[in-house]
Design an enzyme around this catalytic site. Structure first.
Site, PDB file in Angstrom:
ATOM      1  N   ARG A  85      33.713  49.695  41.440  1.00 44.10           N
ATOM      2  CA  ARG A  85      33.537  49.337  39.888  1.00 44.10           C
ATOM      3  C   ARG A  85      31.949  49.190  39.293  1.00 44.10           C
ATOM      4  O   ARG A  85      31.615  49.049  38.319  1.00 44.10           O
ATOM      5  CB  ARG A  85      34.135  48.257  39.341  1.00 44.10           C
ATOM      6  CG  ARG A  85      35.584  48.362  38.869  1.00 44.10           C
ATOM      7  CD  ARG A  85      36.185  46.956  38.292  1.00 44.10           C
ATOM      8  NE  ARG A  85      36.998  46.970  37.429  1.00 44.10           N
ATOM      9  CZ  ARG A  85      38.138  46.757  37.721  1.00 44.10           C
ATOM     10  NH1 ARG A  85      38.767  46.848  38.811  1.00 44.10           N
ATOM     11  NH2 ARG A  85      39.317  46.633  36.628  1.00 44.10           N
ATOM     12  N   ARG A 157      49.541  39.843  31.286  1.00 48.14           N
ATOM     13  CA  ARG A 157      48.372  39.288  32.184  1.00 48.14           C
ATOM     14  C   ARG A 157      47.384  38.650  31.299  1.00 48.14           C
ATOM     15  O   ARG A 157      47.279  39.172  30.164  1.00 48.14           O
ATOM     16  CB  ARG A 157      47.784  40.621  32.800  1.00 48.14           C
ATOM     17  CG  ARG A 157      48.124  40.708  34.454  1.00 48.14           C
ATOM     18  CD  ARG A 157      47.852  42.348  34.692  1.00 48.14           C
ATOM     19  NE  ARG A 157      46.169  42.275  34.442  1.00 48.14           N
ATOM     20  CZ  ARG A 157      45.644  43.646  34.899  1.00 48.14           C
ATOM     21  NH1 ARG A 157      46.564  44.615  35.528  1.00 48.14           N
ATOM     22  NH2 ARG A 157      44.545  43.793  34.919  1.00 48.14           N
TER      23      ARG A 157
HETATM   24  P1  AMP Z   1      42.472  45.647  37.439  1.00 51.51           P
HETATM   25  O1  AMP Z   1      43.911  45.122  37.817  1.00 51.51           O
HETATM   26  O2  AMP Z   1      41.839  46.564  38.289  1.00 51.51           O
HETATM   27  O3  AMP Z   1      42.233  45.819  36.005  1.00 51.51           O
HETATM   28  O4  AMP Z   1      41.481  44.225  37.786  1.00 51.51           O
HETATM   29  C1  AMP Z   1      41.593  43.003  37.171  1.00 51.51           C
HETATM   30  C2  AMP Z   1      40.217  42.408  37.184  1.00 51.51           C
HETATM   31  O5  AMP Z   1      40.001  41.808  38.484  1.00 51.51           O
HETATM   32  C3  AMP Z   1      39.179  42.824  36.476  1.00 51.51           C
HETATM   33  O6  AMP Z   1      39.090  42.815  35.051  1.00 51.51           O
HETATM   34  C4  AMP Z   1      38.005  42.192  37.146  1.00 51.51           C
HETATM   35  O7  AMP Z   1      37.858  40.879  36.653  1.00 51.51           O
HETATM   36  C5  AMP Z   1      38.656  41.883  38.733  1.00 51.51           C
HETATM   37  N1  AMP Z   1      38.239  43.113  39.418  1.00 51.51           N
HETATM   38  C6  AMP Z   1      39.225  44.021  40.038  1.00 51.51           C
HETATM   39  N2  AMP Z   1      38.398  44.913  40.773  1.00 51.51           N
HETATM   40  C7  AMP Z   1      37.287  44.692  40.803  1.00 51.51           C
HETATM   41  C8  AMP Z   1      36.147  45.198  41.274  1.00 51.51           C
HETATM   42  N3  AMP Z   1      36.329  46.426  42.297  1.00 51.51           N
HETATM   43  N4  AMP Z   1      34.782  44.670  41.053  1.00 51.51           N
HETATM   44  C9  AMP Z   1      34.799  43.619  40.408  1.00 51.51           C
HETATM   45  N5  AMP Z   1      35.929  42.909  39.892  1.00 51.51           N
HETATM   46  C10 AMP Z   1      37.100  43.219  39.880  1.00 51.51           C
END
Ligand code: AMP
Length: 221
Positions: A85, A157
């Site tokens: 990310r 969520r």
């Molecule tokens: P997601 O389910 O991929 O939308 O991730 C949910 C949340 O987890 C994000 O908004 C971040 O706060 C954290 N997160 C997930 N993957 C990452 C990553 N690769 N780097 C940093 N934070 C992450």
């Protein structure tokens, strides 16, 4: 084969990744899913990550890279979902793969306009029991608010609330979108229109990845 799925929150990465990984025999690694599990289990990592996640901020790169590194297994074909990310994570992934004699073969950007993203995210629900995902319009449960599979009450969520979604989109633009150029420069970026019916997007992605697996040229120009 190492596949990176890129795209803004709500672009359908998670849904597509589940389907594609089972069709193509790839190992689906979603950092967001792992983090939510860590939060649920109240591990040290989960406790540290929670505040960032609830605000829609990114969890620090060092924590993410350590978490990925501890799970990465040599010789496995991964479908990376929600990771990398940031540029630091992308460089970190390259380094983790390099010591395993592997590289990212393709990064696929799922393109979806902002207004569609907000609409999509605002209808999302999940089951806290089995993790199944639903959407008020596009994938409603048979009985409102109840999981089809395990009959538990569905939840939203915390980071899908409207005020957090706006921040997640801003963070995506600032920190993650530069990866489009990062992979474009390497000559391994493919773009797929994610603003279509789910199955049409899956079909295109599957065709694209089958070609990559066969070593065929998939990029224009
Ligand atoms: P997601 O389910 O991929 O939308 O991730 C949910 C949340 O987890 C994000 O908004 C971040 O706060 C954290 N997160 C997930 N993957 C990452 C990553 N690769 N780097 C940093 N934070 C992450």
């Amino acid at each position: 084969m190492q596949v990176v799925l890129l795209g803004p929150p709500g672009s359908g990465k998670g849904t597509q990744a589940v389907e594609l990984s089972s069709r193509l025999g790839l190992f689906h690694l979603a950092t967001g899913d792992i983090l939510r599990q860590e939060v649920k289990n109240q591990t040290a990592l989960g406790q540290e990550a929670k505040a960032f996640m609830e605000k829609g901020e990114l969890v620090p790169d060092k924590l993410i890279l350590a978490m990925v590194s501890s799970r990465l297994e040599s010789g496995r074909d991964y479908l990376w979902d929600g990771f990398p990310r940031t540029e630091e994570q992308a460089v970190g992934l390259d380094a983790l793969l390099a010591v395993r004699s592997s590289v990212v073969d393709i990064a696929v950007l799922l393109e979806v306009p902002d207004e569609v993203i907000v609409e999509r995210i605002s209808g999302r629900m999940f089951c806290p029991g089995c993790g199944a995902n639903y959407h008020r319009q596009s994938k409603p449960p048979k009985k409102a608010g109840i999981c089809d599979q395990c009959a538990k009450g569905l939840q939203v969520r915390p980071d899908d609330r409207a005020e957090v979604v706006e921040n997640r989109l801003r963070v995506y633009r600032e920190r993650t979108e530069p990866l489009v150029l990062f992979y474009e420069k390497k000559g391994i970026l493919a773009r797929v229109d994610g603003n279509r019916a789910l199955q049409a997007v899956t079909a295109d992605l599957a065709t694209l990845l089958e070609k990559v697996r066969r070593g065929q040229k998939v990029l224009n120009g």
